[in-house]
Design a protein around this motif. Structure first.
Motif, PDB file in Angstrom:
ATOM      1  N   THR A   2      36.572  49.234   0.368  1.00 52.51           N
ATOM      2  CA  THR A   2      35.880  49.606   1.604  1.00 52.51           C
ATOM      3  C   THR A   2      36.147  48.569   2.684  1.00 52.51           C
ATOM      4  OG1 THR A   2      34.172  50.749   0.342  1.00 52.51           O
ATOM      5  CG2 THR A   2      33.627  50.163   2.609  1.00 52.51           C
ATOM      6  N   ALA A   3      36.092  47.301   2.314  1.00 52.46           N
ATOM      7  CA  ALA A   3      36.376  46.228   3.269  1.00 52.46           C
ATOM      8  C   ALA A   3      37.817  46.320   3.753  1.00 52.46           C
ATOM      9  CB  ALA A   3      36.111  44.870   2.636  1.00 52.46           C
ATOM     10  N   SER A   6      38.250  49.086   6.225  1.00 53.13           N
ATOM     11  CA  SER A   6      37.601  48.855   7.520  1.00 53.13           C
ATOM     12  C   SER A   6      38.203  47.677   8.273  1.00 53.13           C
ATOM     13  CB  SER A   6      36.091  48.663   7.338  1.00 53.13           C
ATOM     14  OG  SER A   6      35.831  47.501   6.598  1.00 53.13           O
ATOM     15  N   GLN A   8      38.704  44.422   7.336  1.00 48.10           N
ATOM     16  CA  GLN A   8      38.212  43.060   7.127  1.00 48.10           C
ATOM     17  C   GLN A   8      39.292  42.189   6.493  1.00 48.10           C
ATOM     18  OE1 GLN A   8      34.299  43.044   5.333  1.00 48.10           O
ATOM     19  NE2 GLN A   8      33.780  44.951   6.371  1.00 48.10           N
ATOM     20  N   GLN A  13      36.942  38.301   2.191  1.00 49.22           N
ATOM     21  CA  GLN A  13      36.493  39.051   1.026  1.00 49.22           C
ATOM     22  C   GLN A  13      36.598  38.228  -0.252  1.00 49.22           C
ATOM     23  OE1 GLN A  13      34.759  41.744   1.764  1.00 49.22           O
ATOM     24  NE2 GLN A  13      35.383  41.055   3.790  1.00 49.22           N
TER      25      GLN A  13
END
Length: 63
Positions: A2-3, A6, A8, A13
């Motif tokens: 998900t990161a 999106s 990131q 992370q």
């Protein structure tokens, strides 16, 4: 994943996610090897596919 989808940063992370285990680090790195989708529906599909793959790998490792 998900990161990743999106936008990131990988560095962030690696610091935030997981329990510090080799497995958690490996999963984060694998997520960042995959491309970022442009369309939201494809992003959702990519996250779900990655989640299923990660779950299967957990089962295999502990099976």
């Amino acid at each position: 994943m998900t990161a990743r989808q999106s936008g990131q940063l990988l560095e962030d992370q690696l610091e935030k996610i997981g329990d510090g285990s080799k497995f958690a680090r490996s999963m984060i790195l694998k997520a960042y090897e995959r491309p970022v989708a442009i369309v939201d529906s494809i992003k959702t599909e990519a996250v779900n596919e990655f989640r299923n793959d990660a779950f299967r790998q957990c089962l295999d490792a502990n099976g």
